[in-house]
Motif scaffolding. Structure first.
Motif, PDB file in Angstrom:
ATOM      1  N   ALA A   1      -8.101  -4.107  -6.221  1.00  0.00           N
ATOM      2  CA  ALA A   1      -8.831  -4.991  -5.310  1.00  0.00           C
ATOM      3  C   ALA A   1      -7.951  -6.143  -4.809  1.00  0.00           C
ATOM      4  CB  ALA A   1     -10.098  -5.523  -5.973  1.00  0.00           C
ATOM      5  N   LEU A   2      -6.800  -5.781  -4.225  1.00  0.00           N
ATOM      6  CA  LEU A   2      -5.880  -6.785  -3.697  1.00  0.00           C
ATOM      7  C   LEU A   2      -6.167  -7.117  -2.240  1.00  0.00           C
ATOM      8  CD1 LEU A   2      -2.492  -5.580  -5.201  1.00  0.00           C
ATOM      9  CD2 LEU A   2      -3.989  -7.393  -6.019  1.00  0.00           C
ATOM     10  N   GLY A   3      -7.283  -6.700  -1.750  1.00  0.00           N
ATOM     11  CA  GLY A   3      -7.656  -6.890  -0.362  1.00  0.00           C
ATOM     12  C   GLY A   3      -8.239  -5.592   0.142  1.00  0.00           C
ATOM     13  N   ASP A   4      -8.379  -5.522   1.441  1.00  0.00           N
ATOM     14  CA  ASP A   4      -8.852  -4.264   2.012  1.00  0.00           C
ATOM     15  C   ASP A   4      -8.260  -4.116   3.407  1.00  0.00           C
ATOM     16  OD1 ASP A   4     -10.378  -5.786   3.758  1.00  0.00           O
ATOM     17  OD2 ASP A   4     -12.232  -5.483   2.655  1.00  0.00           O
ATOM     18  N   PHE A   5      -8.757  -3.162   4.117  1.00  0.00           N
ATOM     19  CA  PHE A   5      -8.233  -2.863   5.444  1.00  0.00           C
ATOM     20  C   PHE A   5      -9.215  -3.325   6.514  1.00  0.00           C
ATOM     21  CE2 PHE A   5      -6.060   0.038   2.595  1.00  0.00           C
ATOM     22  CZ  PHE A   5      -4.748  -0.219   2.941  1.00  0.00           C
ATOM     23  N   GLY A   6      -9.434  -4.616   6.547  1.00  0.00           N
ATOM     24  CA  GLY A   6     -10.292  -5.222   7.562  1.00  0.00           C
ATOM     25  C   GLY A   6     -11.723  -4.728   7.510  1.00  0.00           C
TER      26      GLY A   6
ATOM     27  N   ILE B   1      -6.461  -3.537  10.160  1.00  0.00           N
ATOM     28  CA  ILE B   1      -5.696  -4.743   9.852  1.00  0.00           C
ATOM     29  C   ILE B   1      -5.961  -5.120   8.392  1.00  0.00           C
ATOM     30  CG2 ILE B   1      -5.350  -7.175  10.398  1.00  0.00           C
ATOM     31  CD1 ILE B   1      -6.343  -6.468  13.247  1.00  0.00           C
ATOM     32  N   PRO B   2      -4.910  -5.132   7.581  1.00  0.00           N
ATOM     33  CA  PRO B   2      -5.113  -5.467   6.164  1.00  0.00           C
ATOM     34  C   PRO B   2      -5.438  -6.945   5.985  1.00  0.00           C
ATOM     35  CG  PRO B   2      -2.790  -5.228   6.639  1.00  0.00           C
ATOM     36  CD  PRO B   2      -3.518  -4.860   7.889  1.00  0.00           C
ATOM     37  N   VAL B   3      -6.191  -7.225   4.945  1.00  0.00           N
ATOM     38  CA  VAL B   3      -6.514  -8.608   4.584  1.00  0.00           C
ATOM     39  C   VAL B   3      -6.216  -8.798   3.096  1.00  0.00           C
ATOM     40  CG1 VAL B   3      -8.243  -8.935   6.385  1.00  0.00           C
ATOM     41  CG2 VAL B   3      -8.948  -8.041   4.186  1.00  0.00           C
ATOM     42  N   GLY B   4      -6.105 -10.046   2.716  1.00  0.00           N
ATOM     43  CA  GLY B   4      -5.823 -10.354   1.316  1.00  0.00           C
ATOM     44  C   GLY B   4      -4.350 -10.093   1.005  1.00  0.00           C
ATOM     45  N   GLU B   5      -4.081  -9.881  -0.269  1.00  0.00           N
ATOM     46  CA  GLU B   5      -2.711  -9.645  -0.722  1.00  0.00           C
ATOM     47  C   GLU B   5      -2.157  -8.315  -0.228  1.00  0.00           C
ATOM     48  OE1 GLU B   5      -5.054 -11.013  -2.572  1.00  0.00           O
ATOM     49  OE2 GLU B   5      -4.155 -12.944  -3.051  1.00  0.00           O
ATOM     50  N   MET B   6      -3.021  -7.467   0.275  1.00  0.00           N
ATOM     51  CA  MET B   6      -2.594  -6.192   0.845  1.00  0.00           C
ATOM     52  C   MET B   6      -1.618  -6.416   2.002  1.00  0.00           C
ATOM     53  SD  MET B   6      -3.495  -2.917   0.350  1.00  0.00           S
ATOM     54  CE  MET B   6      -5.212  -2.840  -0.052  1.00  0.00           C
ATOM     55  N   ARG B   7      -1.714  -7.575   2.636  1.00  0.00           N
ATOM     56  CA  ARG B   7      -0.831  -7.884   3.769  1.00  0.00           C
ATOM     57  C   ARG B   7       0.636  -7.901   3.356  1.00  0.00           C
ATOM     58  NH1 ARG B   7      -3.121 -13.325   5.800  1.00  0.00           N
ATOM     59  NH2 ARG B   7      -3.154 -13.555   3.559  1.00  0.00           N
ATOM     60  N   LEU B   8       0.930  -8.349   2.140  1.00  0.00           N
ATOM     61  CA  LEU B   8       2.321  -8.391   1.686  1.00  0.00           C
ATOM     62  C   LEU B   8       2.900  -6.979   1.613  1.00  0.00           C
ATOM     63  CD1 LEU B   8       4.785  -9.889   0.549  1.00  0.00           C
ATOM     64  CD2 LEU B   8       3.810  -9.523  -1.715  1.00  0.00           C
ATOM     65  N   ILE B   9       2.175  -6.091   0.974  1.00  0.00           N
ATOM     66  CA  ILE B   9       2.644  -4.702   0.840  1.00  0.00           C
ATOM     67  C   ILE B   9       2.806  -4.081   2.223  1.00  0.00           C
ATOM     68  CG2 ILE B   9       2.173  -2.444  -0.177  1.00  0.00           C
ATOM     69  CD1 ILE B   9       0.321  -3.974  -2.197  1.00  0.00           C
ATOM     70  N   THR B  10       1.833  -4.304   3.069  1.00  0.00           N
ATOM     71  CA  THR B  10       1.845  -3.727   4.411  1.00  0.00           C
ATOM     72  C   THR B  10       2.964  -4.306   5.277  1.00  0.00           C
ATOM     73  OG1 THR B  10      -0.519  -3.330   4.278  1.00  0.00           O
ATOM     74  CG2 THR B  10       0.430  -3.337   6.457  1.00  0.00           C
TER      75      THR B  10
ATOM     76  N   MET C   1      -2.769 -14.650  -9.484  1.00  0.00           N
ATOM     77  CA  MET C   1      -2.421 -13.437 -10.205  1.00  0.00           C
ATOM     78  C   MET C   1      -2.375 -12.225  -9.272  1.00  0.00           C
ATOM     79  SD  MET C   1      -1.548 -12.360 -13.034  1.00  0.00           S
ATOM     80  CE  MET C   1      -1.555 -11.094 -14.221  1.00  0.00           C
ATOM     81  N   ASN C   2      -3.286 -12.205  -8.266  1.00  0.00           N
ATOM     82  CA  ASN C   2      -3.279 -11.096  -7.324  1.00  0.00           C
ATOM     83  C   ASN C   2      -1.989 -11.043  -6.520  1.00  0.00           C
ATOM     84  OD1 ASN C   2      -5.719 -10.066  -8.082  1.00  0.00           O
ATOM     85  ND2 ASN C   2      -6.865 -10.933  -6.378  1.00  0.00           N
ATOM     86  N   MET C   3      -1.448 -12.201  -6.158  1.00  0.00           N
ATOM     87  CA  MET C   3      -0.208 -12.220  -5.386  1.00  0.00           C
ATOM     88  C   MET C   3       0.949 -11.678  -6.221  1.00  0.00           C
ATOM     89  SD  MET C   3       1.320 -12.566  -2.604  1.00  0.00           S
ATOM     90  CE  MET C   3       0.393 -13.507  -1.430  1.00  0.00           C
ATOM     91  N   LEU C   4       0.994 -12.022  -7.483  1.00  0.00           N
ATOM     92  CA  LEU C   4       2.039 -11.502  -8.370  1.00  0.00           C
ATOM     93  C   LEU C   4       1.936  -9.976  -8.477  1.00  0.00           C
ATOM     94  CD1 LEU C   4       4.395 -11.999 -10.278  1.00  0.00           C
ATOM     95  CD2 LEU C   4       2.728 -12.337 -12.114  1.00  0.00           C
ATOM     96  N   THR C   5       0.728  -9.469  -8.583  1.00  0.00           N
ATOM     97  CA  THR C   5       0.511  -8.022  -8.632  1.00  0.00           C
ATOM     98  C   THR C   5       0.984  -7.362  -7.341  1.00  0.00           C
ATOM     99  OG1 THR C   5      -1.406  -8.365 -10.062  1.00  0.00           O
ATOM    100  CG2 THR C   5      -1.213  -6.218  -9.013  1.00  0.00           C
ATOM    101  N   ALA C   6       0.696  -7.976  -6.210  1.00  0.00           N
ATOM    102  CA  ALA C   6       1.136  -7.441  -4.921  1.00  0.00           C
ATOM    103  C   ALA C   6       2.663  -7.450  -4.813  1.00  0.00           C
ATOM    104  CB  ALA C   6       0.525  -8.241  -3.774  1.00  0.00           C
ATOM    105  N   ILE C   7       3.290  -8.496  -5.311  1.00  0.00           N
ATOM    106  CA  ILE C   7       4.758  -8.573  -5.300  1.00  0.00           C
ATOM    107  C   ILE C   7       5.355  -7.469  -6.168  1.00  0.00           C
ATOM    108  CG2 ILE C   7       6.727  -9.976  -6.048  1.00  0.00           C
ATOM    109  CD1 ILE C   7       5.064 -12.460  -5.152  1.00  0.00           C
ATOM    110  N   VAL C   8       4.799  -7.279  -7.348  1.00  0.00           N
ATOM    111  CA  VAL C   8       5.295  -6.233  -8.253  1.00  0.00           C
ATOM    112  C   VAL C   8       5.115  -4.848  -7.623  1.00  0.00           C
ATOM    113  CG1 VAL C   8       4.860  -5.092 -10.477  1.00  0.00           C
ATOM    114  CG2 VAL C   8       5.014  -7.580 -10.364  1.00  0.00           C
ATOM    115  N   LEU C   9       3.955  -4.598  -7.034  1.00  0.00           N
ATOM    116  CA  LEU C   9       3.725  -3.303  -6.368  1.00  0.00           C
ATOM    117  C   LEU C   9       4.688  -3.096  -5.205  1.00  0.00           C
ATOM    118  CD1 LEU C   9      -0.159  -2.904  -6.189  1.00  0.00           C
ATOM    119  CD2 LEU C   9       1.461  -1.490  -7.444  1.00  0.00           C
ATOM    120  N   THR C  10       4.931  -4.146  -4.447  1.00  0.00           N
ATOM    121  CA  THR C  10       5.835  -4.049  -3.310  1.00  0.00           C
ATOM    122  C   THR C  10       7.250  -3.715  -3.770  1.00  0.00           C
ATOM    123  OG1 THR C  10       4.497  -5.632  -2.069  1.00  0.00           O
ATOM    124  CG2 THR C  10       6.749  -5.280  -1.311  1.00  0.00           C
TER     125      THR C  10
END
Length: 143
Positions: free
Chosen positions: A72-77, A104-113, A1-10
């Motif tokens: 909470a889609l990840g953080d910045f390392g 360096i982003p981690v988690g689903e934050m990497r997609l947006i970044t 579900m987090n990946m879908l949220t990251a895709i939608v935000l992107t």
């Protein structure tokens, strides 16, 4: 579900910033071509484009803030961003393809970044080609 949220935000960031860019360039083009002198119009267009890119960076900063703090889609390392200016600075680095510095982003934050520099590069080159086109038209008309 987090990946879908990251895709939608992107996609929201890409579509929102690209639509804003299109509308702003249309308006800047109309204003510049109606102006009396090329030099003042060119300065106005350049300032308008810089302001436009700052707003687009702000869109990404808001997305990063939302993804980090609320969703909470990840953080910045593991680094905490204590202020909104930190998100803005990070978004500006990513948007302009400067690199991530020591964050360096981690988690689903990497997609947006990872999509931010691609979109930023496209929008920056769009602005450059718009300026080139405008100046070439003025040169051809002897303005």
């Amino acid at each position: 579900m987090n990946m879908l949220t990251a895709i939608v935000l992107t996609f929201a960031a890409v579509i929102g910033s690209s639509s804003l860019h299109y509308e702003a360039i249309q308006r800047l083009d109309r204003l510049a071509r109606k102006s009396v002198g090329a030099y003042p119009a060119l300065l106005f267009v350049i300032c308008g484009l810089v302001g436009l890119h700052l707003v687009e960076i702000g869109i990404y900063a808001a997305i990063f803030h939302l993804a980090d703090r609320t969703l909470a889609l990840g953080d910045f390392g593991g680094k905490a961003f204590p202020s909104n200016m930190d998100y803005f600075y990070y978004a500006a680095e990513a948007y302009a393809s400067l690199g991530y510095n020591n964050v360096i982003p981690v988690g689903e934050m990497r997609l947006i970044t990872s999509i931010t520099p691609l979109n930023g590069l496209l929008l920056l080159t769009w602005s450059g080609s718009f300026l080139f086109s405008l100046v070439e038209d003025w040169r051809g008309k002897g303005k």
